[in-house]
Structure formats: structure tokens, C-alpha cells
Design a protein around this motif. Structure first.
Motif, PDB file in Angstrom:
ATOM      1  N   LEU A   1       0.838  -1.189   0.000  1.00 40.56           N
ATOM      2  CA  LEU A   1       0.000   0.000   0.000  1.00 40.56           C
ATOM      3  C   LEU A   1       0.878   1.245   0.000  1.00 40.56           C
ATOM      4  O   LEU A   1       1.953   1.251   0.608  1.00 40.56           O
ATOM      5  CB  LEU A   1      -0.918   0.017   1.215  1.00 40.56           C
ATOM      6  N   SER A   2       0.384   2.272  -0.660  1.00 43.30           N
ATOM      7  CA  SER A   2       1.082   3.554  -0.686  1.00 43.30           C
ATOM      8  C   SER A   2       0.173   4.640  -0.141  1.00 43.30           C
ATOM      9  O   SER A   2      -1.049   4.559  -0.276  1.00 43.30           O
ATOM     10  CB  SER A   2       1.492   3.917  -2.111  1.00 43.30           C
TER      11      SER A   2
ATOM     12  N   SER B   1       8.040   7.079  12.456  1.00 43.40           N
ATOM     13  CA  SER B   1       8.392   8.444  12.806  1.00 43.40           C
ATOM     14  C   SER B   1       8.892   9.200  11.570  1.00 43.40           C
ATOM     15  O   SER B   1       9.149   8.611  10.526  1.00 43.40           O
ATOM     16  CB  SER B   1       9.470   8.448  13.882  1.00 43.40           C
ATOM     17  N   GLY B   2       9.073  10.512  11.737  1.00 45.27           N
ATOM     18  CA  GLY B   2       9.417  11.359  10.612  1.00 45.27           C
ATOM     19  C   GLY B   2      10.708  10.983   9.914  1.00 45.27           C
ATOM     20  O   GLY B   2      10.797  11.042   8.689  1.00 45.27           O
TER      21      GLY B   2
ATOM     22  N   ASP C   1       9.317   7.376   2.146  1.00 43.44           N
ATOM     23  CA  ASP C   1      10.307   8.059   1.312  1.00 43.44           C
ATOM     24  C   ASP C   1       9.968   9.540   1.369  1.00 43.44           C
ATOM     25  O   ASP C   1       9.030   9.985   0.698  1.00 43.44           O
ATOM     26  CB  ASP C   1      10.248   7.520  -0.120  1.00 43.44           C
ATOM     27  N   ASN C   2      10.683  10.265   2.185  1.00 43.67           N
ATOM     28  CA  ASN C   2      10.361  11.678   2.374  1.00 43.67           C
ATOM     29  C   ASN C   2      10.643  12.513   1.129  1.00 43.67           C
ATOM     30  O   ASN C   2      10.089  13.599   0.984  1.00 43.67           O
ATOM     31  CB  ASN C   2      11.117  12.232   3.578  1.00 43.67           C
ATOM     32  N   THR C   3      11.476  12.018   0.242  1.00 41.03           N
ATOM     33  CA  THR C   3      11.726  12.758  -1.006  1.00 41.03           C
ATOM     34  C   THR C   3      10.500  12.704  -1.918  1.00 41.03           C
ATOM     35  O   THR C   3      10.328  13.552  -2.789  1.00 41.03           O
ATOM     36  CB  THR C   3      12.935  12.203  -1.754  1.00 41.03           C
TER      37      THR C   3
ATOM     38  N   ASN D   1       7.369  12.220  -0.423  1.00 43.81           N
ATOM     39  CA  ASN D   1       6.211  12.467   0.447  1.00 43.81           C
ATOM     40  C   ASN D   1       5.243  11.281   0.427  1.00 43.81           C
ATOM     41  O   ASN D   1       4.023  11.462   0.344  1.00 43.81           O
ATOM     42  CB  ASN D   1       5.484  13.748   0.039  1.00 43.81           C
ATOM     43  N   THR D   2       5.797  10.100   0.504  1.00 40.93           N
ATOM     44  CA  THR D   2       4.984   8.893   0.399  1.00 40.93           C
ATOM     45  C   THR D   2       5.391   7.894   1.487  1.00 40.93           C
ATOM     46  O   THR D   2       6.578   7.725   1.761  1.00 40.93           O
ATOM     47  CB  THR D   2       5.131   8.240  -0.979  1.00 40.93           C
ATOM     48  N   ALA D   3       4.397   7.287   2.076  1.00 43.20           N
ATOM     49  CA  ALA D   3       4.613   6.210   3.030  1.00 43.20           C
ATOM     50  C   ALA D   3       4.076   4.909   2.434  1.00 43.20           C
ATOM     51  O   ALA D   3       3.191   4.931   1.568  1.00 43.20           O
ATOM     52  CB  ALA D   3       3.915   6.521   4.345  1.00 43.20           C
ATOM     53  N   TYR D   4       4.610   3.811   2.933  1.00 42.45           N
ATOM     54  CA  TYR D   4       4.253   2.512   2.374  1.00 42.45           C
ATOM     55  C   TYR D   4       3.929   1.527   3.493  1.00 42.45           C
ATOM     56  O   TYR D   4       4.417   1.645   4.612  1.00 42.45           O
ATOM     57  CB  TYR D   4       5.417   1.957   1.548  1.00 42.45           C
TER      58      TYR D   4
END
Length: 125
Positions: free
Chosen positions: A20-21, A50-51, A71-73, A75-78
Motif C-alpha cells: 500500500l502507498s 516516525s518522521g 520516502d520523504n523525497t 512524500n509517500t509512506a508505504y
């Protein structure tokens, strides 16, 4: 205004995998959490990160099978889900909260200020 869009849900056989993204737009965000909900039940904590990705927390039910990352570059979490079980069937939501990592509150839905619309995961047995 922060907006979250989940994707990656679908139908998978038991034992399979899905990723999931959660794409986040808006100001910088810190804690990201994943929750899930089935019809007639309360939203259930799954995992949080965490951040800076230095800390993660998992629900006991998914520990060792699910992996949260970001991946903060982008702006996506998985949420990588493996060895899926029928009981993992649910609508999965991501949520974000600015501010410091507070592990004592991570599992609480009211800890988060912004939510996505959800993505449905169905695991067939």
C-alpha cells in the motif's frame, strides 16, 4: 491543507503480498500511521513510523509480516504486507500527524489530524 491518498489495495490470495502507498501533499508531516477497519468494527491500529524513519511500531497481529516505510523525497509512506491472512481483509487508512513522535499515543485514532479515504484489501482463503 494536508491531503492523503492511499493506493495499492486489491484482491489477493491468502499467503500473498500487497504494498500500500500513501501519498501526502501539503506541509511537512511527521508521524505516519496505518489503520484498518472492517464493517461494524472500530478502526484498528496497524503500524506507525516516525518522521526520520528511526522508529516504528506494529500491532501484534501484523508484527513480522508487515513493514512500514517512507520516502520523504516523495512524500509517500508505504505498508508492505506479506503472508496475508483472511483476517487482514479490511479497508486500510493512512493518517499523519505533525509534531514529535509520541509512542504512548501512536495507536490512538485521535492522535492523528489528517486521514486518507482508504483503500480496500481483500484476502481470499
Amino acid at each position: 491543507q494536508v491531503q492523503l491518498v492511499e493506493s495499492g489495495g486489491g484482491l489477493v490470495q491468502a499467503g500473498g503480498s500487497l504494498r500500500l502507498s500513501c501519498a501526502v501533499s501539503g506541509p511537512n508531516f511527521s508521524t505516519v500511521g496505518w489503520f484498518r477497519q472492517t464493517l461494524g468494527t472500530e478502526r484498528e491500529f496497524v503500524a506507525a513510523i516516525s518522521g526520520g524513519s528511526s522508529s516504528t511500531i506494529y500491532a501484534d497481529s501484523v508484527q513480522g509480516r508487515f513493514t512500514i516505510s517512507r520516502d520523504n523525497t516523495k512524500n509517500t509512506a508505504y505498508l508492505q504486507m506479506r503472508s496475508l491472512k483472511s483476517e487482514d481483509t479490511a479497508v486500510y487508512y493512512c493518517a499523519v500527524r505533525p509534531g514529535p513522535w509520541l509512542p504512548t499515543r501512536i495507536r490512538l485514532t485521535d492522535h492523528y489530524g489528517y486521514w486518507g479515504q482508504g483503500t480496500e484489501v481483500t484476502v481470499s482463503s
